[in-house]
Design a protein around this motif. Structure first.
Motif, short mmCIF file in Angstrom:
data_model
loop_
_atom_site.label_atom_id
_atom_site.label_comp_id
_atom_site.label_asym_id
_atom_site.label_seq_id
_atom_site.Cartn_x
_atom_site.Cartn_y
_atom_site.Cartn_z
N SER A 308 0.84 -1.20 0.00
CA SER A 308 0.00 0.00 0.00
C SER A 308 0.88 1.25 0.00
N ARG A 339 -1.94 3.55 -4.11
CA ARG A 339 -3.01 2.57 -3.94
C ARG A 339 -3.09 2.13 -2.48
N MET A 340 -4.19 1.48 -2.16
CA MET A 340 -4.35 0.84 -0.85
C MET A 340 -4.77 -0.61 -1.04
N THR A 360 -8.02 6.10 -3.27
CA THR A 360 -7.12 6.33 -2.14
C THR A 360 -7.08 7.82 -1.78
N THR A 364 -8.55 9.21 1.87
CA THR A 364 -7.52 9.58 2.84
C THR A 364 -7.11 11.04 2.78
N ILE A 388 -0.94 6.98 5.61
CA ILE A 388 -2.30 6.60 5.22
C ILE A 388 -3.00 5.78 6.30
#
Length: 439
Positions: A308, A339-340, A360, A364, A388
């Protein structure tokens, strides 16, 4: 919970993860989930096993018990099975960024058959031979028994003779809703509305053929279909397909209209309902089905997994890369991306989910530009995931997307995501009703 209360659960995690993680790390992780985030114990352990890659190993406790295939319940942690190899193959998979060879196939005895997987290529099994599979752990997938051999498992040749029962083939078609379709089903009847249809030219063993494919839906979900014969299908019409069979691609069921299948036009039972919408499912339902198209789920984010944050991609094929080298295109000048990879838990189950840069940033507030600047200022990219994490962990999300599965379980590729507002008063009233009803 204090340290003494957490210790038995830490010991269990150590066994499952095969001592790959220190006791202190596990204690810190479990303490964070249970005492800081307020996650229930089973969800916390499930999240930790996923984080440290414990899905393959299975639970092994005590001495193994010998069982016949027909007696397997699907949850045995340690069992010995003597069976004949009906089918076997070695195949390559991609696991944690590395190529790995595993052995899979079908086992049989006088009580039934089951699929098996050996998570290594240490054996050369022969079709038709009988073996003892020691210290296997048993799971179910799509309501079917699966025999798994982890690092503690041993396969030994046996002198036993096993005669398999005669196979009875039935051509009776069983009616099913689209939402209930699972990989491996055969002779099913499905009624649905055609949402899209197209012709594609494919080459099969040097011969050009036309395949007719598209998307159909009912009031429980959507499914991709394909047919080698022209049934003159039209978008918007409702059809009944009998004697179809279900194959799967990465866990997503696909309906196949074969030579024995029949297609007929029927009156639309769905009325004015819009079937081109996402279907809501619990995470348990998603896990049991193995995958699906356009599914909506909701739950609590219990983990932010490795991979991530700020990552690098090949500008030609968009694959994520490490060290500036793409497996397809060699040495490249990578581009940044965000990205997560999260774990979502709704109390009935948990799945992994991948959210792209746009989602994302939306959830966030961390933008790609800010991430690149911070990474350069600090001299490391790992700091972005740490930035994050507190912004997404323990948030309730509603996710929409396609769910695929591999040997590690289901994973959603998210197309839409939003935070879910919880009505505390309504939730408390509902819980009180449940408690009072149980008294």
């Amino acid at each position: 919970m204090n340290k003494e209360e957490l210790t038995p659960h830490v010991e269990e995690l150590k066994r499952v993860l095969e001592e790959k993680v220190t006791e202190k790390e596990l204690m810190d992780e479990l303490d964070k989930y249970v005492n800081e985030y307020g996650v229930d114990m089973e969800s916390a352990k499930r999240a930790i096993r996923r984080k440290f890659g414990g899905e393959e190993s299975g639970f092994v406790t005590g001495n193994a018990v010998s069982k016949k295939i027909g007696d397997l319940a699907g949850n045995e942690p340690n069992v010995d099975i003597t069976a004949r190899v009906v089918y076997v193959e070695k195949k390559q998979i991609r696991a944690r960024g590395e190529d790995k060879t595993i052995i899979s196939g079908i086992l049989g005895d006088d009580t039934g058959t089951a699929s098996f997987t050996i998570w290594s290529d240490s054996y050369d099994l022969e079709k038709g031979s009988v073996y003892i599979f020691k210290n296997a752990y048993i799971k179910t997938w799509n309501d079917r028994i699966q025999v798994n051999m982890g690092s503690r498992g041993v396969v030994e040749k046996s002198d036993a003779t096993i005669d398999l029962p005669e196979r009875t083939i039935s051509y009776t078609s069983v009616e099913s809703k689209i939402g209930g379709l699972k990989e491996g089903m055969g002779n099913v009847s499905v009624t649905g509305r055609i949402l899209s249809v197209e012709e594609r030219n494919v080459n099969v063993r040097g011969e050009d053929k036309i395949v007719y494919s598209g998307l159909m839906a009912d009031d429980t979900g959507k499914v991709q279909f394909s047919a080698w014969n022209d049934h003159n299908l039209k978008e918007g019409e409702t059809i009944l397909i009998t004697n179809a069979y279900i194959r799967g691609w990465k866990g997503i069921p696909q309906l196949n209209i074969g030579d024995r299948s029949e297609v007929s036009r029927v009156d639309d039972p769905f009325g004015s309902a819009d079937l081109d919408i996402s279907s809501n499912k619990t995470l348990r339902e998603v896990s049991e089905s193995g995958g699906g198209l356009d599914i909506t789920v909701s739950g609590l984010v219990v983990d932010l997994r490795g991979g991530s944050g700020l990552i690098f991609r090949c500008p030609q094929c968009n694959r994520s890369v490490l060290g500036g080298e793409c497996t397809n295109h060699g040495k490249i000048d990578p581009v940044h991306d965000l990205r997560m990879k999260i774990v979502l838990d709704d109390g009935s189950g948990a799945i992994g989910a991948v959210l792209n840069r746009e989602l994302t940033e939306k959830l966030t507030g961390v933008t790609l530009e800010n991430a690149v600047s911070l990474s350069k200022a600090r001299g490391e990219s790992g700091i972005i995931a740490r930035e994050i994490a507190p912004k997404i962990l323990m948030k309730r999300l509603v996710l929409r997307g396609n769910v695929m599965s591999d040997e590690y379980g289901p994973m959603m590729i998210v197309s839409e995501a939003d935070t879910e507002e919880v009505d505390i008063e309504k939730a408390a009233t509902k819980l009180l009703d449940v408690v009072e009803g149980a008294l």
